[in-house]
Design a protein around this motif. Structure first.
Motif, PDB file in Angstrom:
ATOM      1  N   GLY A   1       0.809  -1.217   0.000  1.00  0.00           N
ATOM      2  CA  GLY A   1       0.000   0.000   0.000  1.00  0.00           C
ATOM      3  C   GLY A   1       0.836   1.257   0.000  1.00  0.00           C
ATOM      4  N   GLN A   2       2.031   1.205  -0.625  1.00  0.00           N
ATOM      5  CA  GLN A   2       2.944   2.335  -0.577  1.00  0.00           C
ATOM      6  C   GLN A   2       3.446   2.649  -1.981  1.00  0.00           C
ATOM      7  OE1 GLN A   2       5.927   0.837   1.982  1.00  0.00           O
ATOM      8  NE2 GLN A   2       4.680   0.978   3.828  1.00  0.00           N
ATOM      9  N   ARG A   3       3.807   3.906  -2.163  1.00  0.00           N
ATOM     10  CA  ARG A   3       4.393   4.321  -3.422  1.00  0.00           C
ATOM     11  C   ARG A   3       5.848   3.855  -3.496  1.00  0.00           C
ATOM     12  NH1 ARG A   3       2.094   9.331  -1.904  1.00  0.00           N
ATOM     13  NH2 ARG A   3       0.312   9.964  -3.158  1.00  0.00           N
ATOM     14  N   ASN A   4       6.321   3.695  -4.712  1.00  0.00           N
ATOM     15  CA  ASN A   4       7.749   3.477  -4.893  1.00  0.00           C
ATOM     16  C   ASN A   4       8.494   4.774  -4.597  1.00  0.00           C
ATOM     17  OD1 ASN A   4       7.425   0.818  -5.704  1.00  0.00           O
ATOM     18  ND2 ASN A   4       7.214   1.378  -7.867  1.00  0.00           N
ATOM     19  N   ASN A   5       9.591   4.666  -3.865  1.00  0.00           N
ATOM     20  CA  ASN A   5      10.421   5.819  -3.495  1.00  0.00           C
ATOM     21  C   ASN A   5       9.644   6.827  -2.647  1.00  0.00           C
ATOM     22  OD1 ASN A   5      12.531   4.732  -5.084  1.00  0.00           O
ATOM     23  ND2 ASN A   5      11.732   5.761  -6.922  1.00  0.00           N
ATOM     24  N   ASN A   6       8.747   6.308  -1.831  1.00  0.00           N
ATOM     25  CA  ASN A   6       7.969   7.191  -0.957  1.00  0.00           C
ATOM     26  C   ASN A   6       8.641   7.230   0.417  1.00  0.00           C
ATOM     27  OD1 ASN A   6       6.092   8.715   0.310  1.00  0.00           O
ATOM     28  ND2 ASN A   6       4.460   7.182   0.268  1.00  0.00           N
ATOM     29  N   LYS A   7       9.212   8.373   0.755  1.00  0.00           N
ATOM     30  CA  LYS A   7       9.984   8.463   1.993  1.00  0.00           C
ATOM     31  C   LYS A   7       9.091   8.441   3.226  1.00  0.00           C
ATOM     32  CE  LYS A   7      13.653  11.109  -0.233  1.00  0.00           C
ATOM     33  NZ  LYS A   7      14.437  12.381  -0.238  1.00  0.00           N
ATOM     34  N   HIS A   8       7.864   8.952   3.105  1.00  0.00           N
ATOM     35  CA  HIS A   8       6.979   9.046   4.265  1.00  0.00           C
ATOM     36  C   HIS A   8       6.138   7.798   4.466  1.00  0.00           C
ATOM     37  CE1 HIS A   8       8.073  13.271   4.637  1.00  0.00           C
ATOM     38  NE2 HIS A   8       7.829  13.419   3.336  1.00  0.00           N
ATOM     39  N   LYS A   9       6.229   6.835   3.581  1.00  0.00           N
ATOM     40  CA  LYS A   9       5.491   5.572   3.711  1.00  0.00           C
ATOM     41  C   LYS A   9       3.998   5.808   3.891  1.00  0.00           C
ATOM     42  CE  LYS A   9       9.374   3.305   3.620  1.00  0.00           C
ATOM     43  NZ  LYS A   9       9.778   2.517   2.450  1.00  0.00           N
ATOM     44  N   LYS A  10       3.419   6.678   3.082  1.00  0.00           N
ATOM     45  CA  LYS A  10       2.001   6.984   3.194  1.00  0.00           C
ATOM     46  C   LYS A  10       1.172   5.916   2.500  1.00  0.00           C
ATOM     47  CE  LYS A  10       2.554  11.990   3.401  1.00  0.00           C
ATOM     48  NZ  LYS A  10       2.206  13.284   2.750  1.00  0.00           N
ATOM     49  N   LYS A  11       0.061   5.590   3.120  1.00  0.00           N
ATOM     50  CA  LYS A  11      -0.873   4.658   2.511  1.00  0.00           C
ATOM     51  C   LYS A  11      -1.604   5.360   1.366  1.00  0.00           C
ATOM     52  CE  LYS A  11      -0.352   1.071   5.256  1.00  0.00           C
ATOM     53  NZ  LYS A  11       0.021  -0.268   4.782  1.00  0.00           N
ATOM     54  N   ILE A  12      -1.849   4.612   0.314  1.00  0.00           N
ATOM     55  CA  ILE A  12      -2.560   5.177  -0.831  1.00  0.00           C
ATOM     56  C   ILE A  12      -3.725   4.266  -1.183  1.00  0.00           C
ATOM     57  CG2 ILE A  12      -0.534   6.340  -1.754  1.00  0.00           C
ATOM     58  CD1 ILE A  12      -0.237   4.081  -3.743  1.00  0.00           C
ATOM     59  N   LEU A  13      -4.708   4.840  -1.867  1.00  0.00           N
ATOM     60  CA  LEU A  13      -5.878   4.107  -2.332  1.00  0.00           C
ATOM     61  C   LEU A  13      -5.817   3.993  -3.844  1.00  0.00           C
ATOM     62  CD1 LEU A  13      -8.655   5.780  -0.146  1.00  0.00           C
ATOM     63  CD2 LEU A  13      -7.499   3.603   0.258  1.00  0.00           C
ATOM     64  N   TYR A  14      -6.299   2.854  -4.333  1.00  0.00           N
ATOM     65  CA  TYR A  14      -6.280   2.598  -5.771  1.00  0.00           C
ATOM     66  C   TYR A  14      -7.701   2.660  -6.309  1.00  0.00           C
ATOM     67  CZ  TYR A  14      -1.564   0.999  -4.784  1.00  0.00           C
ATOM     68  OH  TYR A  14      -0.258   0.929  -4.376  1.00  0.00           O
ATOM     69  N   LYS A  15      -7.793   2.876  -7.626  1.00  0.00           N
ATOM     70  CA  LYS A  15      -9.116   3.023  -8.246  1.00  0.00           C
ATOM     71  C   LYS A  15      -9.942   1.756  -8.130  1.00  0.00           C
ATOM     72  CE  LYS A  15      -7.976   6.660 -11.566  1.00  0.00           C
ATOM     73  NZ  LYS A  15      -7.963   7.058 -12.993  1.00  0.00           N
ATOM     74  N   ASP A  16      -9.298   0.604  -8.214  1.00  0.00           N
ATOM     75  CA  ASP A  16     -10.007  -0.665  -8.071  1.00  0.00           C
ATOM     76  C   ASP A  16      -9.887  -1.125  -6.625  1.00  0.00           C
ATOM     77  OD1 ASP A  16     -11.255  -3.061  -8.329  1.00  0.00           O
ATOM     78  OD2 ASP A  16      -9.899  -3.887  -9.834  1.00  0.00           O
ATOM     79  N   ARG A  17     -11.020  -1.196  -5.945  1.00  0.00           N
ATOM     80  CA  ARG A  17     -10.992  -1.596  -4.546  1.00  0.00           C
ATOM     81  C   ARG A  17     -10.598  -3.061  -4.372  1.00  0.00           C
ATOM     82  NH1 ARG A  17     -16.636   1.230  -2.325  1.00  0.00           N
ATOM     83  NH2 ARG A  17     -16.044   3.407  -2.845  1.00  0.00           N
ATOM     84  N   ASN A  18     -10.896  -3.892  -5.376  1.00  0.00           N
ATOM     85  CA  ASN A  18     -10.553  -5.318  -5.326  1.00  0.00           C
ATOM     86  C   ASN A  18      -9.300  -5.622  -6.156  1.00  0.00           C
ATOM     87  OD1 ASN A  18     -12.920  -5.855  -3.791  1.00  0.00           O
ATOM     88  ND2 ASN A  18     -14.117  -5.913  -5.679  1.00  0.00           N
ATOM     89  N   ILE A  19      -8.367  -4.705  -6.147  1.00  0.00           N
ATOM     90  CA  ILE A  19      -7.206  -4.857  -7.022  1.00  0.00           C
ATOM     91  C   ILE A  19      -6.356  -6.059  -6.639  1.00  0.00           C
ATOM     92  CG2 ILE A  19      -5.836  -3.240  -5.627  1.00  0.00           C
ATOM     93  CD1 ILE A  19      -4.485  -2.373  -8.250  1.00  0.00           C
ATOM     94  N   GLU A  20      -6.253  -6.381  -5.348  1.00  0.00           N
ATOM     95  CA  GLU A  20      -5.423  -7.517  -4.952  1.00  0.00           C
ATOM     96  C   GLU A  20      -5.981  -8.824  -5.487  1.00  0.00           C
ATOM     97  OE1 GLU A  20      -3.951  -7.898  -0.989  1.00  0.00           O
ATOM     98  OE2 GLU A  20      -4.237  -5.769  -0.567  1.00  0.00           O
ATOM     99  N   GLN A  21      -7.306  -9.013  -5.340  1.00  0.00           N
ATOM    100  CA  GLN A  21      -7.929 -10.242  -5.824  1.00  0.00           C
ATOM    101  C   GLN A  21      -7.831 -10.354  -7.344  1.00  0.00           C
ATOM    102  OE1 GLN A  21      -9.223  -8.117  -3.721  1.00  0.00           O
ATOM    103  NE2 GLN A  21      -9.655  -9.225  -1.817  1.00  0.00           N
TER     104      GLN A  21
END
Length: 326
Positions: A82-102
């Motif tokens: 749940g993190q961006r690449n090269n994100n220093k603050h390790k912020k959680k982000i949301l993706y457009k597809d809520r079921n993206i993992e499945q």
């Protein structure tokens, strides 16, 4: 290198460059020196080009699936954290597809199913059809060369004794063919070389009797290109971050994700039906070969069938229904 040349005349539209047929216009030419040009003539070059184009099509499909498989695993790892690449603050982000993992997991399963088939086809054509036949051809030439050298040494030793030489000429007046058949002539090498190319073309499904089977493999290769393109579009859209947008933009994004998912499922089902038909076709070929066909043709069809469906996975009656519920 001056004897080699290659040409490519593309008659395919830009939108169809992902299709298998884009490589059909590739031609490689080779000007063989004498007396090699007697063996590698124009007819042999046409067969070589046909084999080359076919193997490049399979390798291209395999390479695209391998690259997408790596991209999928990296995307799944990034999404799970749940993190961006090269994100220093390790912020959680949301993706457009809520079921993206499945859905990414399902994409991985589909890609693995395509890779299972393409890898088996690639392995059979490279190891059994090309390398094995070529190694056998080289071994035959090597053995014939050794026999010729041994025969020449024996003749040289016999020439030292005039009496044996006279007896040899008398005894071999009507037996000249037996002494010359211990090694292959240039015409024999040319005939054996043509047999080699014909055998490779048969095992690669490039001859006329295997046209239907080859068409099914071409369909599967095209399905693979479509799956790669569809999953790449899904990853690009589904793994994007959620932004503050209007309701209309949200609806359009949802439609794009749904269209990618529906297209992926449609291609996957067509792939399963085509593979199932190919397996039935190869089994029928084996049965007819046993009934009165050539032994070599039966052996090739059986080996190809075992390579593709070595575990009996595609032969199961519930193969298609189980895959739908994956």
């Amino acid at each position: 290198l001056s004897r080699w040349s290659a040409s490519f005349h593309s008659s395919v539209d830009i939108d169809d460059t992902a299709a298998v047929g884009v490589l059909n216009e590739l031609t490689v030419n080779y000007t063989a020196p004498w007396p090699l040009n007697i063996v590698i003539d124009r007819k042999a070059l046409l067969k070589y080009n046909c084999i080359l184009r076919w193997l490049l099509q399979v390798k291209r499909c395999k390479s695209q699936l391998d690259q997408l498989h790596t991209t999928l695993h990296r995307t799944m790892q990034r999404v799970r954290t749940g993190q961006r690449n090269n994100n220093k603050h390790k912020k959680k982000i949301l993706y457009k597809d809520r079921n993206i993992e499945q859905r990414l997991h399902r994409c991985c399963l589909i890609i693995m199913e395509f890779l299972h088939f393409i890898n088996n086809i690639h392995s059979y054509m490279m190891d059994c059809a090309v390398r094995s036949e070529w190694d056998t051809f080289q071994e035959e030439l090597k053995q014939q060369q050794q026999k010729h050298q041994q025969s020449k040494k024996r003749n040289d030793r016999n020439d030292d004794n005039k009496i044996q030489n006279i007896q040899k000429t008398r005894n071999n007046k009507g037996n000249t063919t037996s002494s010359s058949c211990c090694f292959m002539s240039l015409d024999d090498v040319r005939a054996r070389h043509n047999e080699l190319l014909d055998s490779i073309m048969e095992q690669c499904l490039l001859n006329a009797p295997n046209t239907t089977a080859r068409q099914q493999v071409v369909k599967i290769l095209n399905f693979s290109h479509r799956v790669v393109h569809t999953i790449q579009e899904y990853i690009h859209s589904a793994s994007s971050e959620v932004m503050w947008t209007t309701d209309q933009d949200d609806i359009q994004s949802t439609r794009q994700l749904q269209a990618s998912t529906d297209s992926l499922l449609n291609v996957h089902q067509n792939f399963q039906r085509t593979v199932r038909f190919l397996i039935v076709l190869m089994k029928s070929h084996v049965r007819h070969s046993y009934g009165g066909g050539s032994v070599g043709s039966c052996s090739f069809a059986r080996n190809l069938l075992v390579t593709i469906d070595f575990s009996g996975h595609y032969s199961k009656k519930n193969y298609t229904s189980n895959s739908k519920n994956t």
